[in-house]
Design a protein around this motif. Structure first.
Motif, PDB file in Angstrom:
ATOM      1  N   PHE A  21       0.837  -1.198   0.000  1.00 57.93           N
ATOM      2  CA  PHE A  21       0.000   0.000   0.000  1.00 57.93           C
ATOM      3  C   PHE A  21       0.871   1.245   0.000  1.00 57.93           C
ATOM      4  N   GLU A  22       0.294   2.340  -0.445  1.00 57.72           N
ATOM      5  CA  GLU A  22       0.918   3.655  -0.439  1.00 57.72           C
ATOM      6  C   GLU A  22      -0.084   4.654   0.132  1.00 57.72           C
ATOM      7  N   THR A  23       0.420   5.597   0.914  1.00 55.84           N
ATOM      8  CA  THR A  23      -0.398   6.664   1.476  1.00 55.84           C
ATOM      9  C   THR A  23       0.197   7.982   0.995  1.00 55.84           C
ATOM     10  N   VAL A  24      -0.545   8.707   0.167  1.00 56.83           N
ATOM     11  CA  VAL A  24       0.008   9.825  -0.606  1.00 56.83           C
ATOM     12  C   VAL A  24      -0.713  11.126  -0.254  1.00 56.83           C
ATOM     13  N   LEU A  25       0.046  12.153   0.048  1.00 54.11           N
ATOM     14  CA  LEU A  25      -0.519  13.486   0.256  1.00 54.11           C
ATOM     15  C   LEU A  25      -0.872  14.081  -1.105  1.00 54.11           C
ATOM     16  N   ALA A 190      10.902   2.115   4.482  1.00 53.24           N
ATOM     17  CA  ALA A 190      11.676   3.227   3.923  1.00 53.24           C
ATOM     18  C   ALA A 190      10.698   4.255   3.372  1.00 53.24           C
ATOM     19  N   GLY A 191      10.386   5.254   4.158  1.00 49.34           N
ATOM     20  CA  GLY A 191       9.404   6.256   3.767  1.00 49.34           C
ATOM     21  C   GLY A 191       9.836   7.064   2.562  1.00 49.34           C
ATOM     22  N   THR A 192       8.860   7.579   1.825  1.00 45.62           N
ATOM     23  CA  THR A 192       9.178   8.347   0.626  1.00 45.62           C
ATOM     24  C   THR A 192       9.810   9.702   0.978  1.00 45.62           C
ATOM     25  N   LEU A 193       9.357  10.340   2.056  1.00 43.92           N
ATOM     26  CA  LEU A 193      10.006  11.580   2.477  1.00 43.92           C
ATOM     27  C   LEU A 193      11.447  11.286   2.866  1.00 43.92           C
ATOM     28  N   ARG A 194      11.668  10.211   3.586  1.00 45.46           N
ATOM     29  CA  ARG A 194      13.025   9.807   3.958  1.00 45.46           C
ATOM     30  C   ARG A 194      13.889   9.615   2.718  1.00 45.46           C
ATOM     31  N   SER A 224       5.591  11.348   4.721  1.00 45.43           N
ATOM     32  CA  SER A 224       5.173  12.140   3.567  1.00 45.43           C
ATOM     33  C   SER A 224       3.766  12.710   3.693  1.00 45.43           C
ATOM     34  N   VAL A 225       3.060  12.365   4.761  1.00 46.75           N
ATOM     35  CA  VAL A 225       1.729  12.921   4.995  1.00 46.75           C
ATOM     36  C   VAL A 225       1.766  13.970   6.103  1.00 46.75           C
ATOM     37  N   GLN A 226       2.357  13.625   7.230  1.00 41.13           N
ATOM     38  CA  GLN A 226       2.357  14.531   8.382  1.00 41.13           C
ATOM     39  C   GLN A 226       3.437  15.606   8.301  1.00 41.13           C
ATOM     40  N   GLY A 227       4.439  15.414   7.475  1.00 40.04           N
ATOM     41  CA  GLY A 227       5.572  16.321   7.471  1.00 40.04           C
ATOM     42  C   GLY A 227       6.563  15.921   8.555  1.00 40.04           C
TER      43      GLY A 227
END
Length: 270
Positions: A21-25, A190-194, A224-227
């Motif tokens: 799954f992916e959770t995208v802002l 491994a988060g996308t923001l990371r 990548s959602v919360q900042g």
């Protein structure tokens, strides 16, 4: 809220967690860090060995997005079929999605957060390390360790005692002027923001035990959602305070860079 849902009883994602799954802002219909999300999803499909849907299918939910800030959740499974755990020889992946309005917690950006160590230890599985797969029971159990509203997150170590991540965010710290984050080659997401921050900043991936945070000048959690949330206090699993940090200039530098990537405010008064 817009969605495309519904699962048959033989769905492997429901039965075995056989999927991703992916959770995208999503900001005004535009997905933030979209290429990084697609890249992680593609890596997951390669490891799990089922085909990635065409980009047009993955982007179709965005046609339903309005002008407000929202979160798109994509769930991609192997689909149905196979016998028991044995996967089907020719899987037909199933894609479901949901778009939900979203408001970030700006107070946590500003004042920082209180976090605690979790008792649960993450199991080691290098094959799945870094992926956002559907087997998230460890995270569910970890999140169940606290219920007080003052605690924002829980920090997780692996079964060998190394720092890994928070229950749903990645962990960063600065020590002796150097930015560091846990290495995620044994477990963790491994988060996308990371991943984007690793590309644009000199952040070292390290093996570290929890004691490293005692000598850190600054600590952050981010996704990548919360900042990015600065960490102001770290507690034991019993809620006893272990370390405090005063939120200052060092915290704001990393936060500003991350928030610029997500379209969030980059100037926050100390």
């Amino acid at each position: 809220m817009a969605s495309a849902a519904g699962w048959p009883l033989d769905e492997r994602g429901v039965a075995y967690g056989d999927g991703l799954f992916e959770t995208v802002l999503v900001r005004e219909g535009t997905p933030q860090l979209w290429e990084a999300h697609l890249a992680r999803l593609a890596r997951g499909c390669k490891v799990l060995d089922f085909p990635l849907p065409p980009r047009s299918a993955l982007e179709h939910p965005l046609t339903q997005a309005g002008q407000e800030l929202a979160v798109l959740k994509l769930i991609l499974t192997r689909g149905s079929g196979g016998r028991g755990y044995a996967p089907p020889a020719s899987p037909t992946p199933r894609l479901r999605w949901q778009l939900s309005p979203f408001t970030p917690d700006a107070a946590r950006w500003q004042a920082g957060v209180r976090v605690r160590y979790c008792r649960l230890r993450l199991g080691l599985q290098p094959v799945l390390a870094g992926l956002k797969h559907l087997n998230r029971l460890e995270n569910v159990l970890a999140r169940g360790e606290w219920s007080d509203a003052d605690t924002a997150e829980g920090l997780l170590c692996d079964s060998d005692g190394r720092l890994v991540e928070a229950s749903c965010m990645n962990l960063f710290w600065q020590r002796e002027g150097r930015l560091e984050t846990p290495r995620l080659d044994r477990c963790g997401v491994a988060g996308t923001l990371r991943s984007v921050l690793l590309e644009c900043l000199p952040i070292a991936e390290v093996d570290a035990d929890p004691d490293v945070l005692a000598s850190a000048e600054a600590v952050w959690l981010g996704n990548s959602v919360q900042g990015v949330w600065p960490v102001a206090r770290l507690d034991s699993p019993d809620g006893e305070p272990l370390h405090h940090w005063t939120i200052g200039t060092e915290h704001r530098r990393l936060q500003a860079i991350a928030h610029d990537l997500l379209g969030y405010p980059t100037r926050l008064d100390d």
